[in-house]
Design an enzyme around this catalytic site. Sequence first.
Site, PDB file in Angstrom:
ATOM      1  N   ARG A   1      -3.108   0.960   4.659  1.00 40.55           N
ATOM      2  CA  ARG A   1      -3.526   1.118   6.058  1.00 40.55           C
ATOM      3  C   ARG A   1      -4.315   2.395   6.301  1.00 40.55           C
ATOM      4  O   ARG A   1      -4.812   2.629   7.405  1.00 40.55           O
ATOM      5  CB  ARG A   1      -2.293   1.125   6.965  1.00 40.55           C
TER       6      ARG A   1
ATOM      7  N   TRP B   1      -5.949   7.391   8.227  1.00 38.81           N
ATOM      8  CA  TRP B   1      -7.338   6.917   8.155  1.00 38.81           C
ATOM      9  C   TRP B   1      -8.038   7.641   9.301  1.00 38.81           C
ATOM     10  O   TRP B   1      -7.769   7.379  10.469  1.00 38.81           O
ATOM     11  CB  TRP B   1      -7.400   5.398   8.350  1.00 38.81           C
TER      12      TRP B   1
END
Length: 610
Positions: free
Chosen positions: A27, A74
């Site tokens: 993720r 991220w």
Amino acid sequence: MCGIIGYIGGKNCVPILIEGLKRLEYRGYDSAGVGLIENNTPVVIKKKGRVAELENKISKLKIDSSVGIAHTRWATHGEPNEVNAHPHVNKDSTIFLVHNGIIENFNELRTDLQNKGFEFRSETDSEVLVQLIDFFMGKDVSLFDAVRYAMNMVKGTYGIAIASTHVPEKIIVARKGSPLVIGLGNGENFIASDVNAIISYTSSIVYLDDGEIACVQKDSFEVKNIDDELIEKEIQQVKISIDSISKGNYAHFMLKEIMEQPVSVKNSFRGRLLFEEGSSKLGGLQGFETRIANSNRILICACGTSWHAGLVAEYMIEQYAGIPVEVEYASEFRYRNPIITADDTCIFISQSGETADTLAAMKEAKRRGALVLGVCNVVGSSIARESHAGVYIHAGPEIGVASTKAFTSQLVVLALITILIARTKHLSLVDGQNILRELDKIPSKIQQILDNHAKIEKIAEEFIDSKNFLYLGRGYNFPVALEGALKLKEISYIHAEGYPAAEMKHGPIALIDKNMPAVFISPVDSVYEKVLSNIEEVKARKGRIIAIATEDDNYIDKIVDYVIKVPNTIRMLMPILTVIPLQLLAYHIAVKKGLNVDQPRNLAKSVTVE
Ligand code: F6R
């Protein structure tokens, strides 16, 4: 897009958090960090790069802590580095926070807090949350209430977890637009942004809904809404096998997931084929069949690979059910003024069920009175829960960032929905039965293609130095061309374009020369002759041609450079077969280039920000 995990209980949580972060790494993987409380002392450790590097750093410190939160990032605001990595802390490091989502009004809040004397260290939007919570705690408010007040002030999306040395026996979590679950154990509890991160410890899961805030202690949890009202939550038993979230003997998750497709596709139609009635059984659509069949129009919304599945469904539904279909990018749909009525059915396709644009588009369609259906893989995901009705694709966890098995399972489920609607309209019993028989044979046909794996790997070898690729197909195989091009560009960083084969003459043909490989998806079907003409056009300009062709087509071997054969099936199901060689081609090109196919640069598995 980031991953969150937390633990509170009697064990040393460091290995639990690290294992969870590894499961969540798909993720986001540009930096990671943990915030722990050891003997009432805060310990925050962060590292740029992969979780393994963080693990390395922590292992040297010999920490023993039974409460902690962790995050894999991220980047949205602020470059990937240690300062911008989570957890973010208040000035004396007594409160730490991890965040998934985007705080839209962070600038305004930050200026306000700076004017009050708060100092910021990072460039992130997330840091404003911890400072805001610190501000409220300074007013003698409990941590829980401080989080609640902060939630009232921020605009945007968040899944957050907060721990503090002021109340070391609690972790506070809250959600709006980004997933968060609580996992219940024995004398220990977990929190995570994704069930996969904690499934090896517990299968008893509580899904938080938007606007909810929870206080998690080692033996209990309590959920309230933003107005401080208690909410009764259902505890769900989630079944995910550890094998399905492990790589096993495969080099990459992507390869494992490609190879799993005979099984994952079968799981998508298992128990759903009604041979006698020539129809399908989809429990999640029960009671809605007539409304769907009587829709004026079907609108399909999704992003990326799921959008490509939607394009195939457009061909299926229009051919068999005779209902006009439009397919939209979710991100475009939500920012125009779409004409949606109560007579429309909107289908939202999403592997993760958490894609922010798709979720927002679904809410908009719902607001405008349409029937909204979800086609999701992740059970209990936001899109699945927000929809009026829907169908799970049952592909099993997809961990590789490039979607493979979810695509083929989406196509199966969309075919089943098509049959269900079409049988209430013009599709005859015999034709319905024929589709089901063909569908039933698909897993063994996929296996046949996978058995040809070595040949595809060899072809890949020839193309590792290519800088560009064209993917061309028509009809049902035009979306497959788009999907093949997307797979190649996302994992091999080779520029690739998908086009309807006939459109080539209207521009892209200018690109063709001896250095331009063109992949034609050209099974023998109603547009076969036309695609052959397009192949000749590329050949005349010295392009190198790879054809995905049907097994009984001997002619094509004579005119193209490389041929990958697939078994025959009916047109509507052909994309489930023709996409498999393209997945393998992209995979092998990327591996031969030495790239990390499971974690391609700049990408994250589930795009939970706009
Ligand atoms: C491509 C890929 C993405 C996703 C897209 C939508 O391989 O994985 O393009 O398809 O981000 O994701 P979901 O289906 O989770 O909504």
